[in-house]
Motif scaffolding. Structure first.
Motif, short mmCIF file in Angstrom:
data_model
loop_
_atom_site.label_atom_id
_atom_site.label_comp_id
_atom_site.label_asym_id
_atom_site.label_seq_id
_atom_site.Cartn_x
_atom_site.Cartn_y
_atom_site.Cartn_z
N MET A 1 0.80 -1.20 0.00
CA MET A 1 0.00 0.00 0.00
C MET A 1 0.84 1.26 0.00
SD MET A 1 -3.60 -0.34 1.44
CE MET A 1 -3.67 -0.23 3.18
N SER A 2 2.15 1.11 -0.12
CA SER A 2 2.99 2.30 -0.11
C SER A 2 2.85 3.10 -1.39
CB SER A 2 4.46 1.91 0.11
OG SER A 2 4.89 1.11 -0.98
N GLY A 3 2.34 2.47 -2.46
CA GLY A 3 2.16 3.17 -3.72
C GLY A 3 0.90 4.01 -3.78
N VAL A 4 0.01 3.85 -2.82
CA VAL A 4 -1.25 4.60 -2.80
C VAL A 4 -1.06 5.87 -1.97
CG1 VAL A 4 -3.67 4.54 -2.11
CG2 VAL A 4 -2.56 2.46 -2.97
N PRO A 5 -1.27 7.04 -2.58
CA PRO A 5 -1.10 8.28 -1.81
C PRO A 5 -2.20 8.43 -0.76
CG PRO A 5 -1.93 8.77 -3.99
CD PRO A 5 -1.64 7.30 -3.95
N SER A 6 -1.82 8.94 0.36
CA SER A 6 -2.81 9.15 1.41
C SER A 6 -3.53 10.47 1.19
CB SER A 6 -2.13 9.15 2.78
OG SER A 6 -1.35 10.30 2.93
N THR A 7 -4.62 10.64 1.90
CA THR A 7 -5.40 11.87 1.79
C THR A 7 -4.60 13.08 2.25
OG1 THR A 7 -7.37 10.57 2.19
CG2 THR A 7 -7.58 12.93 2.40
N THR A 8 -3.80 12.90 3.30
CA THR A 8 -3.02 14.04 3.80
C THR A 8 -1.93 14.44 2.82
OG1 THR A 8 -1.61 12.54 5.06
CG2 THR A 8 -3.46 13.53 6.21
N ASP A 9 -1.37 13.44 2.09
CA ASP A 9 -0.36 13.77 1.08
C ASP A 9 -0.96 14.57 -0.06
OD1 ASP A 9 1.61 12.46 2.50
OD2 ASP A 9 1.50 10.62 1.29
N SER A 10 -2.14 14.16 -0.52
CA SER A 10 -2.76 14.88 -1.62
C SER A 10 -3.25 16.26 -1.16
CB SER A 10 -3.92 14.08 -2.21
OG SER A 10 -4.91 13.85 -1.25
N LEU A 11 -3.70 16.36 0.08
CA LEU A 11 -4.11 17.66 0.61
C LEU A 11 -2.92 18.60 0.74
CD1 LEU A 11 -6.32 19.46 1.78
CD2 LEU A 11 -5.85 18.45 4.01
N ALA A 12 -1.81 18.07 1.26
CA ALA A 12 -0.60 18.89 1.39
C ALA A 12 -0.08 19.31 0.02
CB ALA A 12 0.47 18.11 2.15
N SER A 13 -0.15 18.42 -0.93
CA SER A 13 0.28 18.75 -2.28
C SER A 13 -0.61 19.84 -2.89
CB SER A 13 0.26 17.48 -3.12
OG SER A 13 0.01 17.71 -4.43
N ALA A 14 -1.91 19.73 -2.70
CA ALA A 14 -2.84 20.74 -3.23
C ALA A 14 -2.62 22.08 -2.55
CB ALA A 14 -4.28 20.28 -3.03
N LEU A 15 -2.39 22.08 -1.26
CA LEU A 15 -2.15 23.34 -0.54
C LEU A 15 -0.84 23.99 -0.99
CD1 LEU A 15 -3.32 22.50 3.08
CD2 LEU A 15 -4.38 24.06 1.46
N SER A 16 0.18 23.17 -1.20
CA SER A 16 1.45 23.76 -1.63
C SER A 16 1.33 24.34 -3.03
CB SER A 16 2.58 22.74 -1.55
OG SER A 16 2.40 21.73 -2.52
N ARG A 17 0.59 23.67 -3.92
CA ARG A 17 0.38 24.23 -5.27
C ARG A 17 -0.42 25.52 -5.20
NH1 ARG A 17 -0.87 18.80 -6.84
NH2 ARG A 17 -3.04 19.38 -6.55
N THR A 18 -1.42 25.57 -4.34
CA THR A 18 -2.24 26.77 -4.20
C THR A 18 -1.44 27.93 -3.63
OG1 THR A 18 -4.18 25.39 -3.86
CG2 THR A 18 -4.36 27.68 -3.19
#
Length: 74
Positions: A1-18
């Motif tokens: 399951m290490s290949g599946v991004p977690s919700t916090t990773d995608s949220l952090a990525s979206a916040l950093s892009r924003t």
């Protein structure tokens, strides 16, 4: 399951892009406009005091090029 991004990773990525988007926009347009500041310096000739200003301007321009290079690439 290490290949599946977690919700916090995608949220952090979206916040950093924003958060990074406005910085990239300003850097992109600064990189376009900064060469206009070279003209008065070069037209009048570079004296000792203006040489450090010119080098600083080149450094700021280089930073703007690097930071703004990914603006609007999707």
């Amino acid at each position: 399951m290490s290949g599946v991004p977690s919700t916090t990773d995608s949220l952090a990525s979206a916040l950093s892009r924003t958060a990074l988007a406005p910085v990239q926009v300003v850097a992109f347009w600064s990189a376009i406009a900064l060469p206009l500041a070279y003209l008065p310096l070069l037209a009048g000739g570079l004296e000792t005091g203006e040489l450090s200003l010119f080098v600083g301007l080149l450094a700021v321009h280089a930073a703007a090029l690097v930071i703004g290079r990914d603006h609007a690439q999707e």
